[in-house]
Design a protein around this motif. Structure first.
Motif, PDB file in Angstrom:
ATOM      1  N   LEU A 190       1.209  -0.836   0.045  1.00 41.58           N
ATOM      2  CA  LEU A 190       0.136   0.335   0.156  1.00 41.58           C
ATOM      3  C   LEU A 190       0.674   1.072   0.221  1.00 41.58           C
ATOM      4  O   LEU A 190       1.979   1.212   0.573  1.00 41.58           O
ATOM      5  N   ARG A 191       0.130   2.217  -0.655  1.00 38.47           N
ATOM      6  CA  ARG A 191       0.870   3.466  -0.505  1.00 38.47           C
ATOM      7  C   ARG A 191       1.384   3.638   1.033  1.00 38.47           C
ATOM      8  O   ARG A 191       0.203   3.809   1.672  1.00 38.47           O
ATOM      9  N   PRO A 192       1.709   4.416   1.685  1.00 33.41           N
ATOM     10  CA  PRO A 192       1.909   4.649   2.891  1.00 33.41           C
ATOM     11  C   PRO A 192       1.383   5.643   3.684  1.00 33.41           C
ATOM     12  O   PRO A 192       0.603   6.493   2.624  1.00 33.41           O
ATOM     13  N   GLY A 193       0.471   5.771   4.706  1.00 37.84           N
ATOM     14  CA  GLY A 193      -0.818   6.578   4.925  1.00 37.84           C
ATOM     15  C   GLY A 193      -1.889   5.826   4.747  1.00 37.84           C
ATOM     16  O   GLY A 193      -2.712   6.884   5.092  1.00 37.84           O
ATOM     17  N   THR A 194      -1.698   4.797   3.906  1.00 42.15           N
ATOM     18  CA  THR A 194      -3.817   4.845   3.687  1.00 42.15           C
ATOM     19  C   THR A 194      -3.953   3.618   4.376  1.00 42.15           C
ATOM     20  O   THR A 194      -5.250   3.045   4.022  1.00 42.15           O
ATOM     21  N   MET A 195      -3.259   2.632   5.391  1.00 45.04           N
ATOM     22  CA  MET A 195      -3.723   1.751   6.292  1.00 45.04           C
ATOM     23  C   MET A 195      -4.814   1.362   5.615  1.00 45.04           C
ATOM     24  O   MET A 195      -5.666   0.191   6.548  1.00 45.04           O
ATOM     25  N   ILE A 196      -5.405   2.954   7.383  1.00 45.97           N
ATOM     26  CA  ILE A 196      -6.838   3.065   7.842  1.00 45.97           C
ATOM     27  C   ILE A 196      -7.444   2.617   6.635  1.00 45.97           C
ATOM     28  O   ILE A 196      -8.944   2.239   6.853  1.00 45.97           O
TER      29      ILE A 196
END
Length: 282
Positions: A190-196
């Motif tokens: 994933l792109r960093p910052g998109t886990m939520i």
């Protein structure tokens, strides 16, 4: 138009610095240049406001009722050594799984069928989190059988890597399965910052994909390659996999999940895996 806006702002900054001339007299501006910059609308054109999160995504997405930690291992085996490697693993790994002195469980162990060839994948669960992992590692260093296994295994490998994972709260805990099955491990970077955001969509999507009991487990990385998600699925064969995946598109909401989660992905990979003889997941 953008050029005119910037010119006007530049004139405003010069007037603020030099003072405003009214009726031939110079009037000193009361507001300082630094104050002007701090809350000016000009700054808002270039600064993106980010909503600060109050907690780590591992706390927001992982299960609260337990403290399980998972380790996934990828072993790339010399082609001529694959059978010997499998025999070695089948002799040693089940004994660690069955020993109550080790707070760990072998969730599953597989060979990659389609994807990266001559590869073994092992998934371990540590009940008790990082302390359990440390306890197991310390005990294994004193285990002669395991140390002999590790030395012999090293002669058979081309490379290896691992990750420490947590499980998503909305997925079922992986449990032993009767077979025969094939397993698909779908891995997403994933792109960093998109886990939520990913978790929010999949919390709804998993209900769509549970109808055939194909969902085995969902995990996200904590150590190793970060912002990695692994989804593990079980199917009777490749044809049933195709039928089940096609049927998902006929259910309300699945197309929306795909539409909104694809932009979150940098790259993705699919492995079709076959269980080893002693795998708890058959």
């Amino acid at each position: 138009m953008a050029t005119r806006v910037l010119q006007r702002v530049g004139n405003g900054l010069r007037q603020t610095r030099n003072g405003l001339q009214v009726n031939g007299q110079v009037t000193v501006a009361v507001r300082s240049l630094s104050g002007f910059r701090e809350d000016s609308w000009f700054k808002s054109l270039f600064v993106r406001k980010v909503d600060p999160r109050k907690d780590a995504h591992s706390h927001l997405l992982a299960k609260k009722e337990d403290n399980n930690l998972y380790k996934i291992q990828f072993h790339n085996v010399k082609p001529e050594c694959l059978d010997a490697y499998n025999n070695l693993c089948e002799d040693v790994l089940p004994s660690i799984h069955a020993d109550p002195e080790y707070p760990c469980e072998l969730v599953g162990t597989w060979n990659t069928w389609y994807g990266e060839q001559d590869q073994a994948v092992h998934l371990w669960r540590y009940r008790g989190g990082y302390p359990a992992l440390t306890e197991v590692m310390n005990k294994l260093r004193q285990n002669k059988v395991f140390m002999d296994y590790r030395n012999e295994r090293g002669k058979m490998l081309l490379s290896r890597r691992n990750q420490l994972l947590l499980e998503f709260s909305f997925w079922n805990e992986p449990v032993p399965r009767a077979g025969p099955n094939i397993y698909e491990l779908r891995s997403y970077q994933l792109r960093p910052g998109t886990m939520i955001e990913w978790g929010n969509y999949w919390a709804r999507a998993i209900e769509i994909r549970q109808q055939n009991q194909e969902a085995v487990g969902g995990f996200f990385s904590q150590i190793g390659r970060l912002y990695t998600v692994h989804h593990l699925w079980a199917y009777k064969d490749l044809l049933s996999r195709e039928d089940i995946r096609n049927a998902a598109w006929q259910r309300d909401g699945w197309d929306e999940v795909v539409y909104y989660t694809v932009p979150l992905i940098q790259n993705m990979e699919s492995r079709i895996m076959i269980p080893m003889k002693t795998s708890p997941m058959k």
